[in-house]
Design a protein around this motif. Structure first.
Motif, PDB file in Angstrom:
ATOM      1  N   VAL A 385     -38.996  14.335 -28.363  1.00  0.00           N
ATOM      2  CA  VAL A 385     -39.504  15.577 -28.968  1.00  0.00           C
ATOM      3  C   VAL A 385     -38.264  16.380 -29.520  1.00  0.00           C
ATOM      4  N   SER A 386     -38.894  17.329 -30.534  1.00  0.00           N
ATOM      5  CA  SER A 386     -37.821  18.092 -30.973  1.00  0.00           C
ATOM      6  C   SER A 386     -37.963  19.569 -30.517  1.00  0.00           C
ATOM      7  N   ALA A 387     -36.858  20.152 -29.846  1.00  0.00           N
ATOM      8  CA  ALA A 387     -37.192  21.495 -29.146  1.00  0.00           C
ATOM      9  C   ALA A 387     -36.322  22.631 -29.653  1.00  0.00           C
ATOM     10  N   GLU A 388     -37.329  23.536 -30.034  1.00  0.00           N
ATOM     11  CA  GLU A 388     -36.742  24.759 -30.547  1.00  0.00           C
ATOM     12  C   GLU A 388     -37.008  25.945 -29.250  1.00  0.00           C
ATOM     13  N   ILE A 389     -35.776  26.488 -28.882  1.00  0.00           N
ATOM     14  CA  ILE A 389     -35.834  27.522 -27.986  1.00  0.00           C
ATOM     15  C   ILE A 389     -36.021  28.770 -28.364  1.00  0.00           C
TER      16      ILE A 389
END
Length: 410
Positions: A385-389
């Motif tokens: 996945v690609s995580a955005e905080i």
């Protein structure tokens, strides 16, 4: 001539056959020389997810309940003597206020003044008889000393007559005490400062002992019975043994209720829990008190009896609690985590409490772990996945009643 006709007929047959053969040839050439198609699967890409960092907090899990305001002290105005009402307090009407010690009602005292006068007469007569008996007893003793022989009998020494005279004097004095007591009961004085809930009397009315004339309640303290489920006591510093209830008096309660279309707030304290569970509901009632419910700020109504209020009881502080958004936990109490390599992991957590706007987890998470708060259609363990905080929500205060809580049983 015949030759020309024959050649025209042959042309009509040959030309369509040549056209068909030419079409077949062109179609074959197109099929043979067409470019080859490459079969490729569409690239779905790496899904984007929104994550927050799991941060343990120390919060107070307040408990919400509700109840109806009642006065701590409420009594009936009941006369102890019969007679006609000759005086009523000006405020003795529904909603009227009065102070402690004021005369609320007065019954015609003339019959009882007459009884006091009669008691005076009986006392005087009894004192006279007692004096005569004492004199006669003294005379009998002296005569026996001069003329008598042996041991005198009690009757000779007038001892029974003297005892009778003394008993009659005591009875007359008791009648005087009773007459004064009855006379004092003609004036009904308020035992506390309070207010009139309702009344059923009027000036000139003849009343009998034991008749309920009005309903009064004290305005010094208001109480609210708050039903609580037994498992909610795990979050409250409440003692069921009231031999030492000092700890309970410090337990704050924030009350709120609507009056005239506006929500108002008051503050009280839990003073005790009742001694038994409700047989129908299985709930245990805590009793909250509000001191001086009629001394309020300008524009704020008093905490009057019968008002329905919501209560938020100060809870016990819980350490290392993770506050999660409602969508972060599924129905199986599982959360999605993203590791350092941006791979997805599914983990089960222990839910401490579910609330409308948040979920409180006690275990199953570690500080700093990245928790997925966005939706994934089909989560698979280990998928990339690609995580955005996103920014975390502000921490809740450790004290006070500002933390949102849950209604009903936990």
């Amino acid at each position: 001539m015949l030759k020309q006709l024959a050649s025209k007929s042959m042309l009509k047959i040959i030309i369509p056959v040549l056209v068909v053969l030419a079409g077949i040839s062109i179609s074959w050439a197109i099929a043979v020389h067409r470019p080859s198609l490459k079969s490729e699967l569409p690239d779905s890409g790496i899904p984007m997810v929104r994550v927050i960092e799991a941060t343990p907090q120390a919060i107070k899990l307040n408990i919400r309940s509700q109840g109806v305001v009642v006065p701590r002290t409420e009594i009936d105005l009941v006369p102890e003597v019969a007679g006609q009402i000759v005086r009523l307090h000006p405020s003795l009407a529904a909603g009227g206020f009065f102070e402690a010690g004021e005369i609320l009602m007065m019954i015609d005292p003339r019959d009882y003044d007459h009884a006091i006068a009669e008691a005076h007469a009986r006392i005087a007569e009894a004192e006279r008889l007692l004096a005569m008996e004492e004199a006669q007893a003294e005379q009998a003793r002296q005569e026996w000393q001069v003329l008598g022989e042996g041991t005198p009998s009690p009757l000779t020494m007038r001892e029974p007559q003297l005892a009778e005279a003394r008993a009659k004097l005591k009875a007359a004095q008791a009648d005087m005490v009773k007459a004064r007591l009855q006379r004092g009961r003609c004036e009904w004085r308020s035992p506390f400062a309070g207010r009139v809930r309702n009344m059923h009397i009027g000036l000139g009315q003849y009343v009998q002992p034991g008749e309920k004339l009005a309903r009064l309640y004290a305005t010094d303290v208001a109480q609210i019975r708050l039903p609580l489920a037994t498992d909610q006591f795990a979050y409250l510093d409440l003692l069921l043994d009231h031999r030492d209830n000092k700890a309970e008096r410090g337990l704050r309660v924030a009350l709120s209720g609507e009056f005239a279309g506006v929500t108002h707030r008051w503050e009280g304290h839990v003073i005790r829990t009742e001694g038994a569970l409700d047989e129908e509901t299985g709930l245990l009632h805590a009793v909250a008190e509000v001191q001086n419910p009629y001394k309020v700020k300008p524009g704020q109504p008093p905490l009057i009896p019968g008002l329905f209020v919501k209560a938020e009881i100060e809870g016990r502080e819980q350490a290392d609690v993770f506050v999660l958004p409602p969508g972060a936990v599924n129905a199986s109490q599982e959360v999605l985590l993203v590791d350092a390599e941006n791979r997805l992991h599914i983990r089960r957590v222990e839910i401490l409490r579910r609330e409308p706007d948040r979920i409180l987890a006690k275990s199953g998470l570690k500080a700093g772990e990245r928790l997925v708060i966005s939706r994934i259609e089909v989560p698979v363990e280990g998928m990339k996945v690609s995580a955005e905080i996103v920014a975390p929500e502000p921490k809740l205060k450790k004290t006070g009643l500002e933390a949102p809580t849950q209604d009903g049983a936990l």
